[in-house]
Every structure is written in structure tokens, then in C-alpha cells.
Design a protein around this motif. Structure first.
Motif, mmCIF file in Angstrom:
data_model
loop_
_atom_site.group_PDB
_atom_site.id
_atom_site.type_symbol
_atom_site.label_atom_id
_atom_site.label_comp_id
_atom_site.label_asym_id
_atom_site.label_seq_id
_atom_site.Cartn_x
_atom_site.Cartn_y
_atom_site.Cartn_z
ATOM 1 N N PHE A 9 0.827 -1.208 0.000
ATOM 2 C CA PHE A 9 0.000 0.000 0.000
ATOM 3 C C PHE A 9 0.857 1.253 0.000
ATOM 4 O O PHE A 9 0.627 2.190 -0.784
ATOM 5 N N VAL A 10 1.875 1.298 0.854
ATOM 6 C CA VAL A 10 2.738 2.479 0.960
ATOM 7 C C VAL A 10 3.446 2.749 -0.364
ATOM 8 O O VAL A 10 3.469 3.874 -0.865
ATOM 9 N N ARG A 11 4.034 1.716 -0.967
ATOM 10 C CA ARG A 11 4.788 1.936 -2.199
ATOM 11 C C ARG A 11 3.858 2.286 -3.357
ATOM 12 O O ARG A 11 4.197 3.108 -4.218
ATOM 13 N N ALA A 12 2.669 1.694 -3.406
ATOM 14 C CA ALA A 12 1.716 2.052 -4.460
ATOM 15 C C ALA A 12 1.272 3.504 -4.309
ATOM 16 O O ALA A 12 1.127 4.231 -5.303
ATOM 17 N N GLN A 62 -5.321 8.540 2.290
ATOM 18 C CA GLN A 62 -4.409 9.604 2.709
ATOM 19 C C GLN A 62 -4.290 9.648 4.223
ATOM 20 O O GLN A 62 -3.203 9.888 4.772
ATOM 21 N N ALA A 63 -5.401 9.425 4.912
ATOM 22 C CA ALA A 63 -5.375 9.438 6.376
ATOM 23 C C ALA A 63 -4.607 8.237 6.921
ATOM 24 O O ALA A 63 -3.916 8.319 7.949
ATOM 25 N N PHE A 64 -4.706 7.096 6.217
ATOM 26 C CA PHE A 64 -4.065 5.868 6.677
ATOM 27 C C PHE A 64 -2.575 5.837 6.351
ATOM 28 O O PHE A 64 -1.788 5.192 7.054
ATOM 29 N N LEU A 65 -2.153 6.553 5.286
ATOM 30 C CA LEU A 65 -0.792 6.445 4.762
ATOM 31 C C LEU A 65 0.308 6.726 5.797
ATOM 32 O O LEU A 65 1.239 5.920 5.922
ATOM 33 N N PRO A 66 0.261 7.849 6.541
ATOM 34 C CA PRO A 66 1.371 8.088 7.483
ATOM 35 C C PRO A 66 1.485 7.010 8.554
ATOM 36 O O PRO A 66 2.585 6.669 8.980
ATOM 37 N N HIS A 67 0.351 6.443 8.967
ATOM 38 C CA HIS A 67 0.390 5.393 9.978
ATOM 39 C C HIS A 67 0.963 4.099 9.388
ATOM 40 O O HIS A 67 1.769 3.422 10.024
ATOM 41 N N ALA A 68 0.536 3.783 8.157
ATOM 42 C CA ALA A 68 1.070 2.585 7.498
ATOM 43 C C ALA A 68 2.563 2.732 7.257
ATOM 44 O O ALA A 68 3.344 1.789 7.464
ATOM 45 N N ARG A 69 2.969 3.938 6.831
ATOM 46 C CA ARG A 69 4.397 4.183 6.583
ATOM 47 C C ARG A 69 5.200 4.013 7.888
ATOM 48 O O ARG A 69 6.304 3.463 7.880
ATOM 49 N N SER A 70 4.640 4.488 8.989
ATOM 50 C CA SER A 70 5.317 4.371 10.281
ATOM 51 C C SER A 70 5.451 2.909 10.700
ATOM 52 O O SER A 70 6.501 2.495 11.211
ATOM 53 N N ILE A 71 4.409 2.118 10.460
ATOM 54 C CA ILE A 71 4.466 0.694 10.818
ATOM 55 C C ILE A 71 5.531 -0.018 9.988
ATOM 56 O O ILE A 71 6.337 -0.792 10.509
ATOM 57 N N ARG A 122 4.714 13.214 -0.688
ATOM 58 C CA ARG A 122 3.439 13.739 -1.197
ATOM 59 C C ARG A 122 2.715 14.562 -0.140
ATOM 60 O O ARG A 122 1.530 14.361 0.139
ATOM 61 N N ALA A 123 3.432 15.465 0.457
ATOM 62 C CA ALA A 123 2.848 16.354 1.465
ATOM 63 C C ALA A 123 3.340 17.769 1.213
ATOM 64 O O ALA A 123 4.527 17.988 0.981
ATOM 65 N N ASP A 124 2.413 18.739 1.216
ATOM 66 C CA ASP A 124 2.792 20.129 1.017
ATOM 67 C C ASP A 124 3.317 20.767 2.303
ATOM 68 O O ASP A 124 4.139 21.678 2.252
ATOM 69 N N ASP A 125 2.825 20.308 3.427
ATOM 70 C CA ASP A 125 3.207 20.883 4.718
ATOM 71 C C ASP A 125 4.575 20.344 5.132
ATOM 72 O O ASP A 125 4.731 19.123 5.321
ATOM 73 N N PRO A 126 5.584 21.197 5.280
ATOM 74 C CA PRO A 126 6.915 20.697 5.654
ATOM 75 C C PRO A 126 6.943 20.026 7.020
ATOM 76 O O PRO A 126 7.857 19.242 7.303
ATOM 77 N N ARG A 127 5.956 20.290 7.853
ATOM 78 C CA ARG A 127 5.923 19.656 9.168
ATOM 79 C C ARG A 127 5.738 18.140 9.048
ATOM 80 O O ARG A 127 6.176 17.381 9.918
ATOM 81 N N VAL A 128 5.086 17.701 7.968
ATOM 82 C CA VAL A 128 4.938 16.265 7.724
ATOM 83 C C VAL A 128 6.307 15.637 7.486
ATOM 84 O O VAL A 128 6.617 14.556 7.985
ATOM 85 N N ALA A 129 7.143 16.335 6.702
ATOM 86 C CA ALA A 129 8.499 15.844 6.440
ATOM 87 C C ALA A 129 9.333 15.836 7.724
ATOM 88 O O ALA A 129 10.096 14.896 7.971
ATOM 89 N N VAL A 130 9.187 16.871 8.532
ATOM 90 C CA VAL A 130 9.912 16.930 9.805
ATOM 91 C C VAL A 130 9.526 15.733 10.677
ATOM 92 O O VAL A 130 10.390 15.073 11.277
ATOM 93 N N ALA A 131 8.240 15.449 10.742
ATOM 94 C CA ALA A 131 7.773 14.316 11.551
ATOM 95 C C ALA A 131 8.319 12.997 11.021
ATOM 96 O O ALA A 131 8.662 12.099 11.799
ATOM 97 N N ALA A 132 8.416 12.871 9.685
ATOM 98 C CA ALA A 132 8.940 11.639 9.087
ATOM 99 C C ALA A 132 10.418 11.459 9.414
ATOM 100 O O ALA A 132 10.871 10.339 9.679
ATOM 101 N N GLY A 136 12.120 8.589 11.934
ATOM 102 C CA GLY A 136 13.022 7.649 11.280
ATOM 103 C C GLY A 136 12.444 7.011 10.038
ATOM 104 O O GLY A 136 13.026 6.080 9.477
ATOM 105 N N ASP A 137 11.270 7.503 9.583
ATOM 106 C CA ASP A 137 10.673 6.962 8.363
ATOM 107 C C ASP A 137 11.533 7.295 7.147
ATOM 108 O O ASP A 137 11.603 6.507 6.196
ATOM 109 N N VAL A 138 12.141 8.470 7.143
ATOM 110 C CA VAL A 138 13.126 8.848 6.134
ATOM 111 C C VAL A 138 14.358 9.368 6.862
ATOM 112 O O VAL A 138 14.277 9.829 8.006
#
Length: 310
Positions: A9-12, A62-71, A122-132, A136-138
Motif C-alpha cells: 500500500f505504501v509503495r503504491a 491519505q489518512a491511513f498512509l502516514p500510519h502505514a508508513r510508520s508501521i 506527497r505532502a505540502d506541509d513541511p511539518r509532515v516531512a519533519v515528523a517523518a 526515522g521513516d526517512v
């Protein structure tokens, strides 16, 4: 919950096509489809909607993606903890044709031994990238937080490189024959930059650009993709857009689009790299050295007020 289904799901979601995700994961497209279908049944929601170019996450997706990516990232870290070696250096870029991706590709071509994973959050808000980065997601992200004071204490930001802007126009535009242009020559011309997202770093950049040079930036309408934008420019005698000098764009030969450098002053978009303050991925050292050796714009340069570059 099946972690392989989550990974599919994450990679798709990140790549926009089931086939691309299947190719990367080393399975068939049918296997990816079945995994995601099983995940949708378990969650009782649709995660994707089909588009002419592939798939896009639904609102639930979109709502599920950050949680799936974290898992998925947590599972990978757990596996790495008991496996010799380390995982690939994972860096977030705005797009695979962006200046950041081009610079990373140039680095990898000269260092093919580097295990590099280039992703787009795929996030416009830089805070999403900071959280990632913080989670340790990225390992790093080419994003800018225009107020560094809001960064978490365990995350830092450094200037990566400047991206000089160019004017992109079709052959019928009155500025099409120019070899270079001053920003003042763009006044009263319509510069179409669709899809400027409120709260994004580039929204603030364009706000300051408009104020400083009295330009006419038109952000009307959704951004339907680069192909639609390029088609519109080719057919128009009065619409132009701004692109980064290193951004990679491809168009049909009969479009005859022109990229015109902007000088006196050069309009520089400052790109930053967000990374952990302590224990960054060892592969980042080579990337940072490469960034430091990139050529800088010559002559007079305009940058937004939040740029830390002298």
C-alpha cells in the motif's frame, strides 16, 4: 495486520501505480492488487481510486498512509536491528523530476555503490516531512521550515543548494525570443503557477517574490500535472510559468517551449535538507559533501527573507 500488504500500500501510494510498486517489491501486479484488496476488506474502506495515470489514495487512504508508513518503517528498523549491515539511505524529494532528485541522481551516478532510496512523501506541509525524519521513516528530506525555531530539538535543517529560476514559455509568447531576462521585464505578464498550496514553503516564496518585484503570479485552478501545464504553455501567447534551472521537464518537440534564465538579479529558490541532529545515516556524509560542491549562482542574487544563505 499483514505487513507486506502495508508495504504494498505504501509503495503504491508513493509511486502512483500498482505495477511500479510490484516491480520494486519483486512481486506481480496481481499480488499487489490482492494484498491491497485484503487490506481494504480488513479496514472496510477504499484506499485507492483509479486515475488515467494510475492510482491515487482516497481520503481514507491519505489518512491511513502516514500510519502505514510508520508501521513499515518500524518493522524495517526491527529487522535491521538483527541483520548485519544497514538499510538503504532514504531521502524524500518533492518529485522525481525536481532539482533535488536530479542532484541526487548526479551523485549516485558518480557513487553507484551507494544504496539509495529516493521517495516522495506527497505532502505540502513541511511539518509532515519533519515528523517523518523525527520518526526515522526517512533519513533526510529536501524541505524547508521557514521558521527554524519550530523544529523539534532532535531535528536540524541545513542549506542544501540554490535553484535559480527560469521563465518557461511557448513559441508565441512575446518574451520567447529573449536569451535572458531581468525580473523587471516580467511585470504585467501572466505567470501561471497552479496549485500553490497554502502553508507550503513555496507559497511564502511566491508571496515574497510578488511583493518584491511587483509580479503577476496566477495560482488559479488545480494542478493537473506537468503535461497539462506544458500543453497550455505551448498553445498560449500570453501565459508563462517559472521552473527551476535543474528541474527536468520533457515535452513533445512540436511544443517548441523555451527556458529563459532570469538574471540581474538571479531569482534563487533556496533548498534545505532536514535531517536528524544526532546519529544521522552514515550515507548522508557523501551527499552533504556533494551539495557543498555544487556551483552557486553568480552575480546579484535575490533570495526570500527566510533563506539562511549569505
Amino acid at each position: 495486520m499483514d505487513t507486506e500488504a502495508l508495504r504494498s500500500f505504501v509503495r503504491a501510494a508513493e509511486l502512483g501505480q500498482f505495477q511500479h510498486a510490484a516491480d520494486e517489491l519483486g512481486v506481480t501486479q496481481q499480488a499487489v492488487s490482492k494484498r491491497i484488496a485484503a487490506l481494504e476488506r480488513e479496514l472496510q474502506v477504499r484506499l485507492f481510486t483509479r486515475t488515467p495515470r494510475g492510482v491515487e489514495p482516497t481520503l481514507d487512504g491519505q489518512a491511513f498512509l502516514p500510519h502505514a508508513r510508520s508501521i513499515v518503517a518500524s518493522v524495517e528498523r526491527a529487522v535491521t536491528a538483527v541483520r548485519p549491515g544497514s538499510r538503504a539511505l532514504r531521502i524524500d524529494v518533492l518529485g522525481l523530476r525536481s532539482a533535488q532528485a536530479v542532484v541526487l541522481h548526479d551523485y549516485w551516478r558518480s557513487h553507484p555503490e551507494v544504496d539509495l532510496d529516493v521517495v516522495t512523501l506527497r505532502a505540502d506541509d513541511p511539518r509532515v516531512a519533519v515528523a517523518a525524519v523525527e520518526a526515522g521513516d526517512v533519513d533526510a528530506s529536501f524541505r524547508t521550515v521557514t521558521d527554524p525555531a519550530v523544529l523539534p530539538p532532535d531535528v536540524c535543517m541545513m542549506h542544501a543548494f540554490d535553484s535559480p529560476l527560469e521563465l518557461l514559455v511557448g513559441p508565441g509568447h512575446p518574451l520567447a525570443s529573449a536569451r535572458e531576462l531581468r525580473p523587471s521585464q516580467l511585470r504585467k505578464h501572466r505567470i501561471w503557477v497552479p496549485g500553490i498550496a497554502a502553508g507550503s514553503e513555496w507559497a511564502e516564496f511566491y508571496d515574497q517574490l510578488v511583493t518584491h518585484f511587483d509580479l503577476r503570479i496566477d495560482a488559479a485552478g488545480p494542478h493537473f500535472g506537468d503535461e497539462v501545464l506544458l500543453d497550455a504553455l505551448a498553445d498560449s501567447s500570453d501565459v508563462a510559468t517559472l521552473v527551476g534551472a535543474r528541474d527536468r521537464y520533457l515535452w513533445p518537440e512540436d511544443h517548441d517551449l523555451r527556458r529563459i534564465p532570469l538574471v540581474n538579479p538571479t531569482l534563487a529558490y533556496p533548498l534545505s535538507l532536514i535531517l536528524p541532529r544526532t546519529n544521522p545515516h552514515p550515507g548522508l556524509r557523501g551527499i552533504i559533501t556533494h551539495l557543498g560542491n555544487l556551483p552557486r549562482p553568480h552575480g546579484a542574487v535575490w533570495r526570500p527573507s527566510w533563506s539562511a544563505t549569505p
